[in-house]
Scaffold this motif. Structure first.
Motif, PDB file in Angstrom:
ATOM      1  N   ASP B  75       0.827  -1.199   0.000  1.00 28.88           N
ATOM      2  CA  ASP B  75       0.000   0.000   0.000  1.00 28.88           C
ATOM      3  C   ASP B  75       0.872   1.265   0.000  1.00 28.88           C
ATOM      4  OD1 ASP B  75      -0.502  -1.332   3.051  1.00 28.88           O
ATOM      5  OD2 ASP B  75       0.324   0.684   3.002  1.00 28.88           O
ATOM      6  N   SER B  78       2.221   1.744  -3.447  1.00 28.73           N
ATOM      7  CA  SER B  78       1.145   2.175  -4.320  1.00 28.73           C
ATOM      8  C   SER B  78       0.877   3.663  -4.157  1.00 28.73           C
ATOM      9  CB  SER B  78      -0.106   1.355  -4.017  1.00 28.73           C
ATOM     10  OG  SER B  78      -1.234   2.018  -4.485  1.00 28.73           O
ATOM     11  N   MET B 103     -11.846   3.484  -5.035  1.00 28.68           N
ATOM     12  CA  MET B 103     -10.682   2.824  -4.432  1.00 28.68           C
ATOM     13  C   MET B 103      -9.380   3.418  -4.962  1.00 28.68           C
ATOM     14  SD  MET B 103     -11.519   0.765  -2.159  1.00 28.68           S
ATOM     15  CE  MET B 103     -10.018  -0.164  -1.882  1.00 28.68           C
TER      16      MET B 103
ATOM     17  N   ALA C 170     -13.729   0.667   0.866  1.00 30.30           N
ATOM     18  CA  ALA C 170     -12.524  -0.143   1.079  1.00 30.30           C
ATOM     19  C   ALA C 170     -12.845  -1.395   1.890  1.00 30.30           C
ATOM     20  CB  ALA C 170     -11.454   0.686   1.782  1.00 30.30           C
ATOM     21  N   ALA C 173     -14.185  -3.717  -0.402  1.00 32.20           N
ATOM     22  CA  ALA C 173     -13.152  -4.131  -1.336  1.00 32.20           C
ATOM     23  C   ALA C 173     -12.268  -5.221  -0.724  1.00 32.20           C
ATOM     24  CB  ALA C 173     -12.298  -2.932  -1.739  1.00 32.20           C
ATOM     25  N   ASP C 176     -13.606  -8.549  -1.295  1.00 36.21           N
ATOM     26  CA  ASP C 176     -13.416  -9.045  -2.653  1.00 36.21           C
ATOM     27  C   ASP C 176     -12.001  -9.552  -2.860  1.00 36.21           C
ATOM     28  OD1 ASP C 176     -15.842  -8.806  -3.724  1.00 36.21           O
ATOM     29  OD2 ASP C 176     -15.385  -7.220  -5.143  1.00 36.21           O
ATOM     30  N   ASP C 177     -11.032  -8.750  -2.504  1.00 37.13           N
ATOM     31  CA  ASP C 177      -9.661  -9.073  -2.865  1.00 37.13           C
ATOM     32  C   ASP C 177      -8.717  -8.253  -1.992  1.00 37.13           C
ATOM     33  OD1 ASP C 177      -7.191  -9.405  -4.033  1.00 37.13           O
ATOM     34  OD2 ASP C 177      -7.985  -9.425  -6.069  1.00 37.13           O
ATOM     35  N   SER C 179      -5.444  -8.372  -1.470  1.00 38.95           N
ATOM     36  CA  SER C 179      -4.168  -7.853  -1.957  1.00 38.95           C
ATOM     37  C   SER C 179      -4.401  -6.747  -2.982  1.00 38.95           C
ATOM     38  CB  SER C 179      -3.301  -8.977  -2.517  1.00 38.95           C
ATOM     39  OG  SER C 179      -3.934  -9.593  -3.591  1.00 38.95           O
ATOM     40  N   LEU C 180      -5.488  -6.828  -3.731  1.00 37.57           N
ATOM     41  CA  LEU C 180      -5.761  -5.750  -4.676  1.00 37.57           C
ATOM     42  C   LEU C 180      -6.063  -4.454  -3.918  1.00 37.57           C
ATOM     43  CD1 LEU C 180      -6.057  -4.919  -7.609  1.00 37.57           C
ATOM     44  CD2 LEU C 180      -8.444  -5.579  -7.517  1.00 37.57           C
ATOM     45  N   THR C 181      -6.692  -4.590  -2.758  1.00 39.22           N
ATOM     46  CA  THR C 181      -6.935  -3.409  -1.940  1.00 39.22           C
ATOM     47  C   THR C 181      -5.615  -2.748  -1.576  1.00 39.22           C
ATOM     48  OG1 THR C 181      -8.670  -4.743  -0.973  1.00 39.22           O
ATOM     49  CG2 THR C 181      -8.288  -2.627   0.023  1.00 39.22           C
ATOM     50  N   GLU C 182      -4.656  -3.579  -1.221  1.00 44.68           N
ATOM     51  CA  GLU C 182      -3.325  -3.051  -0.911  1.00 44.68           C
ATOM     52  C   GLU C 182      -2.724  -2.357  -2.130  1.00 44.68           C
ATOM     53  OE1 GLU C 182      -0.116  -5.386   1.273  1.00 44.68           O
ATOM     54  OE2 GLU C 182      -1.859  -6.688   1.380  1.00 44.68           O
ATOM     55  N   LEU C 183      -2.870  -3.005  -3.291  1.00 46.13           N
ATOM     56  CA  LEU C 183      -2.285  -2.450  -4.504  1.00 46.13           C
ATOM     57  C   LEU C 183      -2.911  -1.125  -4.867  1.00 46.13           C
ATOM     58  CD1 LEU C 183      -1.868  -5.637  -6.686  1.00 46.13           C
ATOM     59  CD2 LEU C 183      -0.101  -4.322  -5.533  1.00 46.13           C
ATOM     60  N   ASN C 184      -4.139  -0.888  -4.363  1.00 46.87           N
ATOM     61  CA  ASN C 184      -4.784   0.390  -4.602  1.00 46.87           C
ATOM     62  C   ASN C 184      -4.296   1.455  -3.632  1.00 46.87           C
ATOM     63  OD1 ASN C 184      -7.071   0.797  -6.644  1.00 46.87           O
ATOM     64  ND2 ASN C 184      -7.319  -1.310  -5.986  1.00 46.87           N
ATOM     65  N   GLY C 185      -3.522   1.028  -2.648  1.00 44.21           N
ATOM     66  CA  GLY C 185      -2.982   2.007  -1.714  1.00 44.21           C
ATOM     67  C   GLY C 185      -3.743   2.106  -0.409  1.00 44.21           C
ATOM     68  N   ALA C 186      -4.789   1.292  -0.236  1.00 43.65           N
ATOM     69  CA  ALA C 186      -5.492   1.311   1.053  1.00 43.65           C
ATOM     70  C   ALA C 186      -4.742   0.405   2.016  1.00 43.65           C
ATOM     71  CB  ALA C 186      -6.915   0.820   0.881  1.00 43.65           C
ATOM     72  N   ARG C 187      -4.819   0.707   3.320  1.00 41.95           N
ATOM     73  CA  ARG C 187      -4.141  -0.143   4.295  1.00 41.95           C
ATOM     74  C   ARG C 187      -5.151  -1.120   4.879  1.00 41.95           C
ATOM     75  NH1 ARG C 187      -2.662   5.106   5.270  1.00 41.95           N
ATOM     76  NH2 ARG C 187      -0.439   5.597   5.167  1.00 41.95           N
TER      77      ARG C 187
END
Lengths: 235, 238, 758, 119
Positions: B75, B78, B103, C170, C173, C176-177, C179-187
């Protein structure tokens, strides 16, 4: 008659077609390859063949008997065994006990001798008393194969058995598969190590976007422009 | 300002006992598009996971813009400007198109900007903004994930198998967009199995197999034979 | 008609409370995958806190409400996530569930400690107590209207939070996924914290509303909230509208039952069975139905990876353990007071119940929250079957309960993990409401279980029953060991480690699970059938089962020793509580506290202890020396040199502190260190034996605490002394660079820090 | 524009906090130490004022105990923390530097000796 006949299998997850009408067959005494790019639906097809996944349509027959709606353990009793891409060992049992469980489930009369023979044959003598969860990948894959063989199957489904293996190990695996086929076992192999596939397979099916797009002997498949396109994209 | 924007130094990584990347090193210069090719199971997706911060390498260093960021969380990377489109579909299927873009605001840009950019690039998404992303077609889903990548103004873009399970025509459409992003100067690392498609876009190509870099060179110098042998084995006719 | 309206309103407001609780449950389950059994207890604790602020300290209601709902409860939620739940990633469902059980036990203990039940306590008033408004000719209290309003408000707020705020998006989210949440920058960690905070607030709101209706009692508050699980399951643990619907349904059913069960047309009994317990079990029945209506869980490959460890027990160790246990029990049984004998007996009963979980949970990996229920059924069968306690009756009782266990398992087998655990919980509640509360089974609130009639031995005194219990535990323990070593045991483990692989190798998963359940029920039944005394149904309630499950897991549910350890710990805990009032409060929170730490050591304590004894394996010289020491201590006691308590203290120290270190002492090459360790241990033993503990400390609990301290000081001290390697903290920043060579990076960084240009 | 983006990115990466870095905890404890000193001083002063404001001996002792003593304790603990963590970073790298110098010195020495022996 084919040992395994997969007829027009379709699998739908939500709105996505994972497998759309795949047909293939595998014969006893042969190694049949199933290859295709990522996401082509190979593992899904495997799950359908051994009953972990119900197909949306189509049928699976073993030795002419329709097994499409049988539970996995019933299929095992009819001679289907498999290994898993992501290892599924009984990680808290020893290697010997892993194989032993399988032999016992197959109701063999000579469990101990079968187990010992398999340990020697697959080459696990050194690690036989270690806990399966602690093994390096190479040995772990061999344990899965030995465990599957302990049920005395007619058809062996191998899901990427060479991934994580060194070149020497994968060569060893290749000769093991050949000798198994020579003894009359039918092997269906999903594998990305193309050297291995081209070396050991008698016949190859190519799956792309859930469909069989080509099949034939290795040399033929290798030259097939559709296969190249599936792998490399349109030029 | 001539340091690589992204550099892998002797990275080893894997899952539990299974090591998938054996001592991988390469670098990406600012503005470069690097294609990572190779058969399945070669370790390409793992490479993307390491670079995006999802997987911590067991040894080696990940250097971004001159700083050793090994072990940084996904994160944080990102938010700093590394955008990743992961394997499969890089979208949340149970959120609407608009919520997927919400998001993307964690990157620091406002929702208005993001929506504006995304819908300008892909008008079809604007029509579907209240639809659940998972109910769109595969191509549209990939459009959405590309739209996110475009809208957050990344410095580095990591793409993993954009083409998976898509028809060739849609794939080439998507790659036109990737080429456009590249022309804006974004550094891109793209994993792709459709080598021919991606080589048209890339400056540099790296062919991996068995977790090792086999060939590395300018994209136009990677020959068809090298690829064929990497994908379908080097055995000549039996 | 008016009556129908009244009860509809009552039902809806009850349903409103369920809805608020259930939605909190759903929020945490979807975002972190943890089904929080302690959710109800959170509400209970919040209700008490509110009472404290509002009625004891007389704060104005809005301030008290604000503090409870928006400050303390969210803080508690965040703390729970941060301290307890975050460590649980990558553990099995059994551990995850046990930790929430531990939290549950901890909170109940805490509430008991801070707010001991006290009749003179200020009353918990409803909101606007005494005020009501007429709707359609019926008076509805303001409290009910507020309750109803709260549910609607919660629904609206949750909707807005989840759909209109970035944090809410989030949260969805993450489902749903991740690691994708992480990739979006959310913690994701912050997202879970937020979810736990919301969930705790919701629990708090429900707790306060409920306390207004039900008054401030721990048990009903916690249990009524358990009913909300049914609503959450109707919502499939993810769908909030369906959850609200389920809650309303539950509330209405309950109210209508209340309204019409007295009518003449309503059956009051069923084949002689009183149906008086039905109302209380409506939510449970619905929970059961909702669970069974779930689609069959699909076999999936590659789901769980286990951190737990399991070894094949050796016959020699097992037999040695059994003989030692019986010998020690006989040895000390003569020295215990009657009360302590009964408490220890209780500990043995718990140990047998915990043992029933070993094949089921430890080996086969199936979670059951109802072990005591089978013990209860065993007690009833023993009492009701003819034969007045002869061996045949005993065996028949066990077999009957085993069959019941198998039958109960059958419908539950479609379920896995958390759903299976909940269905066993539902079964436990059903049995305690419908069977244990029957007049026929427990006439005067008690049932007299006959003493087992063992040929040639007279069993009647507590002492002989204690010895019998130790023999029974040993035999059952050996049985469980033999199962583990057999083909069946291997199948159990295979089922736990990889159901997918087991099925593809030809295992009939259903049959294997049924066998495991039947075996577990049978062993559990033994515990009940051996009660040999009057027992009351409360002993076998669902809430009593939870600590047993917890301590079995803490002790180490994969081993017989672990079960023993867990059972005795639970029994010992009540010894502590009953004898030393000053330690009572500690005893209340102890099991919970131990359990919460489980995330860090999922193997349980028994394995750790076993690890320290492993050094003695097949070193018969040392083992006989240990045995000799024990005999000497016993002989000294028999010769009246040592008092009984000194015997106990010395014996325990000998076994737990001295014996595990023997091998290290013998092996040590460091002469002075060895000698000083021997001296230290000898001095410790002399201290233990020399002091007459029965006069030095006047309460049993203090003596027990002394034992624990002595074992720790002597055992760990000796271990420190004898260990050859001095302990160094490897990663301490202060030795960085001294124990290994530097990398270029580090030097570069050093230069930068020192502002030395390169 | 591209150059700018790269520069901005470099800055972002430079400012990024690394998980698991020990620096964070050290900084936190450093701040805690500084805060403790401030709070301690305030408490001590307040305690002193209160105590001097009352003539009752019991009250004086109570104020001194709660305010001044606790305040002093905080100051001492805070100072210790502050010094410990402000020095730690510097000392550590100084040490690293010294040891590194020492090693390269030794290496040079060994090389020289080897060379001599070769001759």
């Amino acid at each position: 008659m084919a040992l395994l006949y997969v007829d027009q299998i379709m699998v739908r997850f939500g709105g996505v077609m994972a497998v759309s009408g795949a047909t293939l067959l595998a014969k006893a005494g042969q190694v049949t390859g199933l290859i295709g790019p990522n996401g082509a639906g190979k593992t899904t097809l495997f799950n359908v063949i051994n009953g972990i996944q119900d197909p949306t349509a189509g049928s699976v027959s073993i030795d002419g008997e329709n097994v499409t709606h049988l539970a996995p353990h019933k299929r095992a009793q009819r001679g289907v065994a498999r290994t898993f891409q992501r290892l599924e060992l009984f990680s808290s049992l020893t290697v010997r006990d892993n194989i032993r469980v399988a032999a016992e489930l197959a109701m063999l009369t000579n469990v101990s001798s079968t187990v010992e023979k398999l340990i020697v044959r697959v080459g696990l003598t050194d690690v036989a008393d270690r806990t399966a969860g602690d093994l390096p990948t190479g040995s772990a894959r061999l344990v899965e194969i030995a465990r599957a063989l302990a049920t005395k199957p007619k058809l062996l489904l191998l899901d990427e058995p060479a991934s994580g293996l060194s070149d020497i190990e994968s060569e060893h695996l290749g000769s093991l598969l050949r000798s198994l086929a020579d003894e009359g076992l039918g092997v269906l192999l999903v594998e990305h190590d193309m050297d291995l596939v081209m070396r050991v397979c008698d016949h190859i099916f190519v799956l792309d976007l859930g469909e069989i797009i080509a099949d034939g002997p290795p040399a033929e498949v290798r030259q097939n422009p559709r296969v190249l396109e599936a792998y490399l994209g349109a030029s | 300002m001539n340091q690589p924007i992204l550099e892998l130094r002797h990275i080893r990584a894997g899952y539990g006992a299974i090591e998938v990347m054996h001592d991988i090193s390469f670098a990406i210069e600012p503005g470069q598009v690097v294609a990572l090719l190779g058969p399945n199971g070669a370790g390409k997706s793992t490479t993307i996971k390491v670079v995006s911060g999802l997987l911590r390498p067991s040894s080696g260093q990940l250097v971004v813009a001159g700083r050793d960021v090994t072990g940084a969380s996904a994160d944080a990377l990102s938010r700093a400007g590394v955008c990743t489109i992961p394997e499969g579909r890089g979208i949340f299927p149970n959120l609407t198109v608009r919520e997927n873009l919400v998001m993307a605001t964690f990157s620091g840009r406002s929702l208005e900007q993001i929506e504006h950019d995304a819908y300008r690039r892909f008008p079809r998404l604007a029509e579907r903004r209240t639809q659940l992303a998972g109910t769109m077609s595969g191509g549209e889903q990939q459009m959405l994930s590309l739209a996110r990548a475009l809208a957050v103004d990344p410095a580095v873009l990591l793409i993993d198998e954009l083409s998976m399970g898509l028809a060739p025509k849609i794939v080439s459409e998507l790659y036109e967009q990737v080429a456009r992003i590249a022309s804006e100067g974004v550094s891109i690392l793209v994993v792709e199995q459709f080598a021919r498609t991606v080589l048209g876009v890339a400056d540099w190509a790296i062919v991996m197999s068995h977790g090792v870099v086999q060939v590395s060179g300018p994209a136009d110098e990677i020959g068809e034979e090298a690829l064929t042998s990497a994908y379908l084995g080097d055995r000549s006719d039996p | 008609m008016q009556e129908l309206l009244t009860f509809t309103i009552i039902g809806l407001s009850t349903g409103a409370i369920y809805a608020v609780v259930a939605s909190g449950l759903v929020v945490t389950y979807t975002t972190s995958g943890i089904f929080n059994l302690a959710h109800g207890a959170t509400g209970m604790l919040a209700a008490f806190t509110y009472w404290q602020l509002r009625f004891d300290w007389d704060l104005p209601a809005p301030i008290a409400l604000f503090l409870t709902l928006f400050v303390l409860a969210p803080l508690f939620g965040i703390l729970t996530e941060r301290v307890v739940m975050r460590g649980l990633q990558g553990t099995t469902e059994v551990v995850r569930l046990s930790v929430t059980v531990a939290l549950f036990a901890f909170m109940i203990g805490l509430a008991n400690w801070i707010w001991p039940s006290d009749s003179s306590r200020e009353a918990f008033l409803k909101f606007f107590e005494g005020n009501s408004v007429a709707i359609g000719g019926i008076n509805v209290s303001w409290h009910r209207i507020i309750t109803f309003g709260c549910a609607i408000l919660v629904a609206i707020v949750l909707r807005i939070v989840l759909y209109k705020t970035r944090m809410g998006v989030a949260m969805r989210a993450v489902v749903d996924d991740r690691s994708l949440t992480e990739l979006n920058g959310a913690r994701p960690d912050r997202v879970s914290m937020f979810a736990w905070a919301i969930s705790a607030s919701l629990a708090a709101l429900a707790g306060i509303l409920l306390a207004g209706e039900q008054q401030l009692n721990i048990e009903p508050l916690v249990l009524l909230v358990i009913n909300a699980y049914a609503a959450a399951i109707i919502g499939r643990l993810k769908n909030l509208p369906l959850t609200f619907f389920g809650a309303a349904l539950l509330g209405l059913l309950d109210a209508y039952y209340l309204a019409y069960s007295d009518s003449s047309w309503f059956p009051q009994s069923f084949f002689g069975f009183s149906l008086s317990g039905v109302r209380a079990s409506i939510p449970t029945i619905i929970l059961f139905v909702a669970l069974l209506a779930r689609p069959q869980s699909r076999l999936r490959a590659g789901v769980t990876r286990f951190r737990e460890e399991s070894r094949v027990p050796q016959w020699s160790t097992a037999i040695l353990g059994a003989v030692t246990l019986i010998t020690i029990t006989i040895g000390i049984s003569g020295m215990l007071t009657r009360a302590n004998t009964l408490l220890l007996l209780n500990g043995f009963t718990f140990a047998i119940v915990a043992l029933s979980l070993v094949p089921l949970t430890g080996y086969a990996g199936q979670m059951s929250l109802a072990p005591l229920t089978f013990a209860g059924l065993g007690a009833i069968a023993m009492a009701k079957l003819p034969g007045n306690g002869n061996l045949l009756t005993f065996v028949a009782a066990i077999l009957i309960v085993a069959v019941v266990g198998a039958i109960v398992a059958l419908p539950a087998l479609r379920l896995t993990g958390i759903y299976l655990a909940l269905s066993t919980a539902a079964f436990a509640v059903l049995v305690s409401k419908l069977v244990f509360n029957q007049r026929q089974t427990f006439q005067t609130g008690n049932i007299a279980v006959p003493v087992l009639d063992v040929p040639f031995v007279d069993i009647g005194s507590p002492r002989s029953r204690l010895i019998l219990a130790s023999v029974a535990f040993s035999i059952l323990g050996l049985l469980v060991v033999s199962v583990r070593r057999s083909r069946l045991g291997r199948r159990f483990i295979a089922l736990k480690d990889s159901p997918a692989a087991a099925a593809t190798l030809g295992m009939n998963l259903t049959r294997t699970k049924v066998i495991a359940f039947a075996m577990s029920a049978g062993i559990g039944a033994c515990a009940g059938a051996l009660a040999g005394d009057k027992v009351s149904p409360q002993h076998y309630d669902f809430t009593q089962s939870l600590p047993v499950v917890l301590l079995a897991v803490v002790g180490g549910v994969g081993t017989v020793g672990g079960a023993f350890f867990g059972g005795i710990l639970l029994g010992g805990n009540s010894i502590l509580a009953s004898v030393v009032p000053s330690l009572k409060n500690l005893a209340k929170v102890l099991p919970g506290t131990i359990g919460i730490t489980l995330g860090r050591n999922p193997n349980g304590a028994a394995l750790q202890t076993a690890e320290s004894f492993r050094s003695l394996q097949s070193r018969w010289g040392l083992i006989s020396f240990a045995g000799l020491g024990a005999i000497v201590i016993w002989a000294l006691t028999a010769a009246d040199v040592l008092s009984h308590w000194s015997f106990f203290v010395t014996g325990v120290v000998w076994f737990l502190a001295v014996t595990p270190n023997l091998a290290a002492i013998v092996d040590s090459t460091h002469r002075t260190r060895r000698n000083s360790t021997i001296l230290y241990l000898a001095a410790g033993l002399v201290l233990c034996g020399g002091v007459d503990w029965s006069t030095a400390l006047d309460v049993t609990g203090q003596r027990l605490v002394a034992v624990v301290i002595l074992v720790a000081v002597i055992g760990l001290g000796a271990q420190r002394m004898i260990e050859n390697e001095p302990r160094v903290h490897k990663d301490s920043p202060d030795v960085l660079g001294l124990d290994r060579s530097f990398t270029g990076e580090e030097i570069e960084q050093a230069e930068r820090e020192l502002r030395v240009s390169i | 524009m591209n150059e700018d983006r790269v520069q901005a990115f470099t800055d972002e990466i430079g400012d990024m906090k690394l998980r698991g870095a020990k620096g964070d905890r050290e900084r936190v404890l450093l701040v805690v130490g500084a805060l403790a000193i401030v709070v301690g001083v305030v408490l001590a002063v307040l305690g002193g004022f209160q105590a001097s404001g009352t003539s009752d001996l019991g009250d004086q002792v109570a104020f001194l105990a709660t305010g001044t003593l606790i305040g002093l304790a905080l100051v001492i603990a805070g100072t210790a923390l502050f010094i410990r963590y402000s020095m730690a970073r510097f000392m550590r790298f100084w040490l690293v530097r010294l040891v590194h110098e020492h090693r390269s010195e030794t290496d040079r020495l060994i090389a020289a000796i080897e060379k001599n022996r070769g001759n």
